[in-house]
Design an enzyme around this catalytic site. Structure first.
Site, mmCIF file in Angstrom:
data_model
loop_
_atom_site.group_PDB
_atom_site.id
_atom_site.type_symbol
_atom_site.label_atom_id
_atom_site.label_comp_id
_atom_site.label_asym_id
_atom_site.label_seq_id
_atom_site.Cartn_x
_atom_site.Cartn_y
_atom_site.Cartn_z
ATOM 1 N N GLY A 1 2.990 2.466 10.619
ATOM 2 C CA GLY A 1 3.945 3.551 10.399
ATOM 3 C C GLY A 1 4.700 3.960 11.641
ATOM 4 O O GLY A 1 5.388 4.977 11.659
ATOM 5 N N GLU B 1 -5.081 -4.541 10.730
ATOM 6 C CA GLU B 1 -4.022 -3.547 10.901
ATOM 7 C C GLU B 1 -4.248 -2.783 12.206
ATOM 8 O O GLU B 1 -5.040 -1.834 12.252
ATOM 9 C CB GLU B 1 -4.038 -2.545 9.738
ATOM 10 C CG GLU B 1 -3.769 -3.164 8.389
ATOM 11 C CD GLU B 1 -3.150 -2.156 7.426
ATOM 12 O OE1 GLU B 1 -2.103 -2.489 6.860
ATOM 13 O OE2 GLU B 1 -3.686 -1.054 7.258
ATOM 14 N N SER C 1 3.786 -2.072 10.170
ATOM 15 C CA SER C 1 5.228 -2.196 10.359
ATOM 16 C C SER C 1 5.750 -3.598 10.043
ATOM 17 O O SER C 1 6.732 -4.048 10.629
ATOM 18 C CB SER C 1 5.644 -1.763 11.774
ATOM 19 O OG SER C 1 5.304 -0.403 11.996
ATOM 20 N N LYS D 1 0.245 4.286 -0.262
ATOM 21 C CA LYS D 1 -0.302 5.519 0.349
ATOM 22 C C LYS D 1 -0.046 6.701 -0.580
ATOM 23 O O LYS D 1 -0.113 6.533 -1.799
ATOM 24 C CB LYS D 1 0.269 5.695 1.759
ATOM 25 C CG LYS D 1 0.124 4.404 2.594
ATOM 26 C CD LYS D 1 0.395 4.559 4.050
ATOM 27 C CE LYS D 1 0.196 3.214 4.749
ATOM 28 N NZ LYS D 1 0.344 3.293 6.192
ATOM 29 N N HIS E 1 -9.123 1.696 5.055
ATOM 30 C CA HIS E 1 -7.843 1.839 5.759
ATOM 31 C C HIS E 1 -8.018 2.790 6.948
ATOM 32 O O HIS E 1 -8.778 3.762 6.873
ATOM 33 C CB HIS E 1 -6.773 2.373 4.804
ATOM 34 C CG HIS E 1 -5.398 2.255 5.365
ATOM 35 N ND1 HIS E 1 -4.895 3.175 6.261
ATOM 36 C CD2 HIS E 1 -4.438 1.309 5.205
ATOM 37 C CE1 HIS E 1 -3.679 2.790 6.614
ATOM 38 N NE2 HIS E 1 -3.377 1.669 5.991
ATOM 39 N N GLU F 1 -6.261 5.100 7.984
ATOM 40 C CA GLU F 1 -5.988 6.507 7.678
ATOM 41 C C GLU F 1 -7.221 7.163 7.055
ATOM 42 O O GLU F 1 -7.480 8.343 7.285
ATOM 43 C CB GLU F 1 -4.764 6.604 6.760
ATOM 44 C CG GLU F 1 -3.475 6.311 7.528
ATOM 45 C CD GLU F 1 -2.377 5.667 6.702
ATOM 46 O OE1 GLU F 1 -2.439 5.713 5.465
ATOM 47 O OE2 GLU F 1 -1.453 5.095 7.317
ATOM 48 N N ASN G 1 0.887 -1.172 0.000
ATOM 49 C CA ASN G 1 0.000 0.000 0.000
ATOM 50 C C ASN G 1 0.919 1.213 0.000
ATOM 51 O O ASN G 1 1.520 1.534 1.020
ATOM 52 C CB ASN G 1 -0.893 -0.022 1.249
ATOM 53 C CG ASN G 1 -1.686 1.269 1.402
ATOM 54 O OD1 ASN G 1 -1.769 2.079 0.478
ATOM 55 N ND2 ASN G 1 -2.258 1.481 2.575
HETATM 56 P P1 13P Z 1 3.425 0.431 7.536
HETATM 57 O O1 13P Z 1 3.857 -0.889 6.950
HETATM 58 O O2 13P Z 1 4.169 1.602 6.979
HETATM 59 O O3 13P Z 1 3.370 0.403 9.020
HETATM 60 O O4 13P Z 1 1.914 0.639 7.028
HETATM 61 C C1 13P Z 1 1.023 -0.390 7.182
HETATM 62 C C2 13P Z 1 -0.212 -0.034 6.454
HETATM 63 O O5 13P Z 1 -0.926 0.863 6.840
HETATM 64 C C3 13P Z 1 -0.524 -0.770 5.229
HETATM 65 O O6 13P Z 1 -1.818 -0.477 4.795
#
Ligand code: 13P
Length: 254
Positions: free
Chosen positions: A176, A170, A216, A15, A98, A100, A13
Protein backbone atom coordinates in the site's frame (compact mmCIF):
# COMPACT_ATOMS: atom_id res chain seq x y z
CA UNK A 1 14.41 -24.31 -12.38
CA UNK A 2 10.80 -25.55 -12.42
CA UNK A 3 8.69 -22.45 -12.84
CA UNK A 4 6.79 -24.23 -15.61
CA UNK A 5 5.50 -26.97 -13.29
CA UNK A 6 3.86 -24.48 -10.96
CA UNK A 7 0.41 -23.08 -11.48
CA UNK A 8 0.41 -19.29 -11.64
CA UNK A 9 -2.16 -17.79 -9.29
CA UNK A 10 -3.24 -14.16 -9.36
CA UNK A 11 -5.34 -13.27 -6.32
CA UNK A 12 -6.94 -9.98 -5.44
CA UNK A 13 -7.18 -9.03 -1.78
CA UNK A 14 -9.87 -6.42 -1.51
CA UNK A 15 -9.21 -5.76 2.21
CA UNK A 16 -12.01 -3.63 3.73
CA UNK A 17 -13.33 -2.32 0.43
CA UNK A 18 -16.55 -2.78 -1.58
CA UNK A 19 -20.09 -3.39 -0.37
CA UNK A 20 -21.96 -6.47 -1.65
CA UNK A 21 -23.59 -4.44 -4.45
CA UNK A 22 -20.23 -2.97 -5.42
CA UNK A 23 -18.69 -6.46 -5.34
CA UNK A 24 -21.28 -7.72 -7.81
CA UNK A 25 -20.66 -4.78 -10.13
CA UNK A 26 -16.87 -5.13 -10.03
CA UNK A 27 -16.92 -8.89 -10.63
CA UNK A 28 -19.33 -8.48 -13.53
CA UNK A 29 -16.93 -5.95 -15.00
CA UNK A 30 -13.94 -8.23 -14.48
CA UNK A 31 -15.43 -11.48 -15.76
CA UNK A 32 -15.07 -10.88 -19.51
CA UNK A 33 -11.67 -9.25 -19.03
CA UNK A 34 -10.12 -12.29 -17.31
CA UNK A 35 -12.07 -15.03 -19.12
CA UNK A 36 -9.07 -16.10 -21.20
CA UNK A 37 -6.63 -16.25 -18.30
CA UNK A 38 -3.75 -18.69 -18.43
CA UNK A 39 -3.55 -18.73 -14.64
CA UNK A 40 -5.85 -19.28 -11.66
CA UNK A 41 -7.80 -16.14 -10.82
CA UNK A 42 -9.00 -15.52 -7.28
CA UNK A 43 -10.75 -12.64 -5.54
CA UNK A 44 -10.53 -12.55 -1.75
CA UNK A 45 -13.33 -10.37 -0.47
CA UNK A 46 -14.80 -9.18 2.86
CA UNK A 47 -16.94 -11.83 4.59
CA UNK A 48 -20.16 -9.89 4.02
CA UNK A 49 -19.50 -9.76 0.27
CA UNK A 50 -19.03 -13.53 -0.11
CA UNK A 51 -22.59 -14.54 -1.11
CA UNK A 52 -22.81 -11.76 -3.70
CA UNK A 53 -19.32 -12.48 -4.99
CA UNK A 54 -19.92 -16.24 -5.29
CA UNK A 55 -23.15 -15.55 -7.15
CA UNK A 56 -21.53 -13.03 -9.50
CA UNK A 57 -18.56 -15.30 -10.23
CA UNK A 58 -20.70 -18.36 -11.00
CA UNK A 59 -19.81 -20.04 -14.31
CA UNK A 60 -16.73 -17.89 -14.66
CA UNK A 61 -13.04 -18.69 -14.08
CA UNK A 62 -12.95 -16.49 -10.97
CA UNK A 63 -12.74 -18.32 -7.64
CA UNK A 64 -13.77 -16.54 -4.47
CA UNK A 65 -11.65 -16.37 -1.33
CA UNK A 66 -12.06 -15.00 2.18
CA UNK A 67 -9.58 -12.73 3.96
CA UNK A 68 -9.36 -14.68 7.21
CA UNK A 69 -10.72 -17.77 8.97
CA UNK A 70 -10.98 -18.77 12.61
CA UNK A 71 -9.11 -21.85 13.78
CA UNK A 72 -11.89 -23.38 15.88
CA UNK A 73 -14.68 -25.36 14.25
CA UNK A 74 -17.44 -23.66 16.23
CA UNK A 75 -18.25 -22.23 19.65
CA UNK A 76 -18.18 -19.07 21.72
CA UNK A 77 -15.97 -16.90 19.48
CA UNK A 78 -18.06 -13.80 18.91
CA UNK A 79 -17.50 -12.20 15.56
CA UNK A 80 -15.52 -15.06 14.06
CA UNK A 81 -16.12 -17.21 10.96
CA UNK A 82 -15.25 -20.91 10.69
CA UNK A 83 -13.74 -22.78 7.74
CA UNK A 84 -16.88 -24.89 7.41
CA UNK A 85 -19.01 -21.73 7.09
CA UNK A 86 -16.75 -20.50 4.30
CA UNK A 87 -16.88 -23.79 2.43
CA UNK A 88 -20.66 -23.91 2.61
CA UNK A 89 -20.81 -20.36 1.27
CA UNK A 90 -18.84 -21.41 -1.82
CA UNK A 91 -15.43 -20.07 -0.81
CA UNK A 92 -12.38 -21.92 -2.19
CA UNK A 93 -9.42 -19.88 -0.92
CA UNK A 94 -8.56 -17.98 2.23
CA UNK A 95 -5.84 -15.43 3.00
CA UNK A 96 -4.12 -16.21 6.29
CA UNK A 97 -1.64 -14.18 8.32
CA UNK A 98 -1.74 -11.01 6.26
CA UNK A 99 0.63 -8.44 7.75
CA UNK A 100 -2.31 -6.14 8.47
CA UNK A 101 -3.79 -8.87 10.66
CA UNK A 102 -0.43 -9.44 12.31
CA UNK A 103 0.02 -5.69 12.88
CA UNK A 104 -3.49 -4.60 13.93
CA UNK A 105 -5.25 -7.74 15.17
CA UNK A 106 -2.71 -9.64 17.23
CA UNK A 107 -2.07 -12.39 14.70
CA UNK A 108 0.94 -14.52 15.68
CA UNK A 109 2.90 -17.26 13.97
CA UNK A 110 1.03 -19.74 16.19
CA UNK A 111 -2.44 -18.52 15.20
CA UNK A 112 -1.39 -18.35 11.55
CA UNK A 113 -0.43 -22.03 11.82
CA UNK A 114 -3.72 -22.96 13.53
CA UNK A 115 -5.76 -21.10 10.91
CA UNK A 116 -3.78 -22.76 8.12
CA UNK A 117 -4.49 -26.21 9.54
CA UNK A 118 -8.18 -25.41 10.01
CA UNK A 119 -8.47 -24.15 6.43
CA UNK A 120 -6.69 -27.17 4.95
CA UNK A 121 -8.66 -29.67 7.03
CA UNK A 122 -11.87 -28.10 5.70
CA UNK A 123 -10.69 -28.40 2.10
CA UNK A 124 -9.88 -24.74 1.52
CA UNK A 125 -6.79 -23.51 -0.29
CA UNK A 126 -4.69 -21.37 2.06
CA UNK A 127 -2.82 -18.27 0.88
CA UNK A 128 -0.38 -17.80 3.75
CA UNK A 129 1.33 -14.42 3.99
CA UNK A 130 4.86 -13.81 5.23
CA UNK A 131 7.05 -10.73 5.03
CA UNK A 132 9.57 -8.55 6.79
CA UNK A 133 9.24 -4.98 8.00
CA UNK A 134 11.64 -2.32 6.76
CA UNK A 135 13.44 -2.39 10.12
CA UNK A 136 13.91 -6.16 9.94
CA UNK A 137 15.24 -5.83 6.37
CA UNK A 138 17.69 -3.11 7.37
CA UNK A 139 18.92 -5.22 10.27
CA UNK A 140 19.64 -8.05 7.83
CA UNK A 141 16.98 -10.44 9.15
CA UNK A 142 14.97 -10.93 5.96
CA UNK A 143 16.07 -14.48 5.17
CA UNK A 144 15.89 -15.66 8.78
CA UNK A 145 12.47 -14.12 9.30
CA UNK A 146 10.93 -15.39 6.05
CA UNK A 147 12.17 -18.91 6.72
CA UNK A 148 10.93 -18.79 10.32
CA UNK A 149 7.49 -17.45 9.39
CA UNK A 150 7.15 -20.00 6.59
CA UNK A 151 8.13 -22.97 8.73
CA UNK A 152 5.98 -21.84 11.66
CA UNK A 153 2.95 -21.42 9.41
CA UNK A 154 3.43 -24.93 8.00
CA UNK A 155 3.96 -26.77 11.31
CA UNK A 156 2.07 -30.12 11.14
CA UNK A 157 1.01 -29.48 7.53
CA UNK A 158 1.59 -32.72 5.60
CA UNK A 159 3.23 -32.84 2.18
CA UNK A 160 -0.16 -33.89 0.79
CA UNK A 161 -1.86 -30.87 2.38
CA UNK A 162 0.90 -28.61 1.09
CA UNK A 163 -0.61 -29.03 -2.39
CA UNK A 164 -3.36 -26.69 -1.21
CA UNK A 165 -0.98 -24.08 0.19
CA UNK A 166 0.21 -20.94 -1.56
CA UNK A 167 2.72 -18.74 0.21
CA UNK A 168 2.57 -15.02 -0.48
CA UNK A 169 5.76 -13.08 0.17
CA UNK A 170 4.63 -9.57 1.03
CA UNK A 171 7.34 -7.24 2.31
CA UNK A 172 5.49 -5.04 4.79
CA UNK A 173 7.29 -1.93 3.53
CA UNK A 174 5.88 -2.49 0.03
CA UNK A 175 2.22 -2.89 0.98
CA UNK A 176 0.00 0.00 0.00
CA UNK A 177 3.00 2.30 -0.15
CA UNK A 178 3.56 2.42 -3.88
CA UNK A 179 7.08 1.23 -3.12
CA UNK A 180 7.38 -2.07 -4.94
CA UNK A 181 10.19 -4.46 -4.23
CA UNK A 182 12.47 -4.65 -7.23
CA UNK A 183 11.99 -7.78 -9.29
CA UNK A 184 15.28 -9.10 -7.88
CA UNK A 185 14.19 -8.38 -4.28
CA UNK A 186 10.88 -10.15 -4.91
CA UNK A 187 12.65 -13.12 -6.48
CA UNK A 188 15.10 -13.29 -3.60
CA UNK A 189 12.35 -13.18 -0.96
CA UNK A 190 10.29 -15.79 -2.77
CA UNK A 191 13.46 -17.87 -3.08
CA UNK A 192 13.97 -17.74 0.70
CA UNK A 193 10.40 -18.99 1.15
CA UNK A 194 11.01 -21.84 -1.28
CA UNK A 195 14.30 -22.70 0.46
CA UNK A 196 12.43 -22.93 3.78
CA UNK A 197 9.90 -25.30 2.22
CA UNK A 198 12.78 -27.34 0.78
CA UNK A 199 14.37 -27.59 4.24
CA UNK A 200 11.10 -28.88 5.67
CA UNK A 201 9.77 -31.04 2.81
CA UNK A 202 12.62 -31.57 0.36
CA UNK A 203 13.55 -29.83 -2.86
CA UNK A 204 11.20 -31.78 -5.12
CA UNK A 205 8.16 -30.76 -3.08
CA UNK A 206 9.36 -27.16 -2.76
CA UNK A 207 9.62 -26.86 -6.53
CA UNK A 208 5.90 -27.53 -6.87
CA UNK A 209 4.63 -24.90 -4.40
CA UNK A 210 3.21 -21.68 -5.80
CA UNK A 211 4.86 -18.66 -4.16
CA UNK A 212 3.27 -15.29 -4.86
CA UNK A 213 4.69 -11.83 -4.50
CA UNK A 214 2.54 -9.05 -3.05
CA UNK A 215 3.14 -5.37 -2.34
CA UNK A 216 2.26 -2.61 -4.77
CA UNK A 217 2.09 -5.01 -7.71
CA UNK A 218 0.28 -3.18 -10.47
CA UNK A 219 -0.52 -3.16 -14.18
CA UNK A 220 2.85 -1.56 -14.96
CA UNK A 221 5.25 -3.71 -12.96
CA UNK A 222 3.47 -7.10 -12.95
CA UNK A 223 5.10 -8.49 -16.07
CA UNK A 224 8.64 -7.89 -14.84
CA UNK A 225 7.88 -9.33 -11.39
CA UNK A 226 6.05 -12.37 -12.74
CA UNK A 227 8.88 -13.19 -15.14
CA UNK A 228 11.16 -14.03 -12.22
CA UNK A 229 11.97 -17.66 -11.49
CA UNK A 230 10.46 -17.80 -8.01
CA UNK A 231 7.52 -15.43 -8.58
CA UNK A 232 4.60 -17.70 -9.47
CA UNK A 233 1.82 -15.21 -9.05
CA UNK A 234 0.68 -12.16 -7.19
CA UNK A 235 -1.44 -11.11 -4.24
CA UNK A 236 -2.83 -7.79 -5.31
CA UNK A 237 -4.35 -5.14 -3.05
CA UNK A 238 -5.13 -1.73 -4.53
CA UNK A 239 -4.88 -2.76 -8.18
CA UNK A 240 -7.44 -5.56 -7.64
CA UNK A 241 -10.11 -2.90 -7.07
CA UNK A 242 -9.84 -1.75 -10.68
CA UNK A 243 -11.08 -4.20 -13.31
CA UNK A 244 -8.77 -3.12 -16.12
CA UNK A 245 -5.65 -3.06 -13.93
CA UNK A 246 -6.41 -6.44 -12.41
CA UNK A 247 -7.05 -7.91 -15.86
CA UNK A 248 -3.69 -6.60 -17.08
CA UNK A 249 -1.94 -8.33 -14.18
CA UNK A 250 -3.85 -11.57 -14.88
CA UNK A 251 -2.78 -11.37 -18.53
CA UNK A 252 0.86 -11.03 -17.45
CA UNK A 253 0.73 -14.37 -15.56
CA UNK A 254 1.19 -17.66 -17.36
P1 13P B 1 -1.13 -3.39 -2.33
O1 13P B 1 -1.14 -4.13 -3.64
O2 13P B 1 -2.24 -2.40 -2.19
O3 13P B 1 0.21 -2.85 -1.99
O4 13P B 1 -1.46 -4.51 -1.22
C1 13P B 1 -0.76 -5.68 -1.24
C2 13P B 1 -1.39 -6.61 -0.28
O5 13P B 1 -1.33 -6.40 0.91
C3 13P B 1 -2.11 -7.76 -0.81
O6 13P B 1 -2.45 -8.65 0.22
Amino acid sequence: MKKSVRRAVIAGNWKMNKTPAEATALINEMKPLVAGADCDVVLCVPFIDIPAAVQAAKESNIAIGAENVHFKASGAYTGEISAEMLVEAGVQYVVIGHSERRQYFGETDQTVNLRTLAALNAGLKAIVCVGETLEQRELGYTETLLKYQTKMALTNVTAEQLKNVIIAYEPVWAIGTGVTATADQADEGNGFVRAAIAEAYGTDVAETVTVQYGGSMNAKNAEELLAKEHVDGGLIGGASLKAADFATIVAAAK
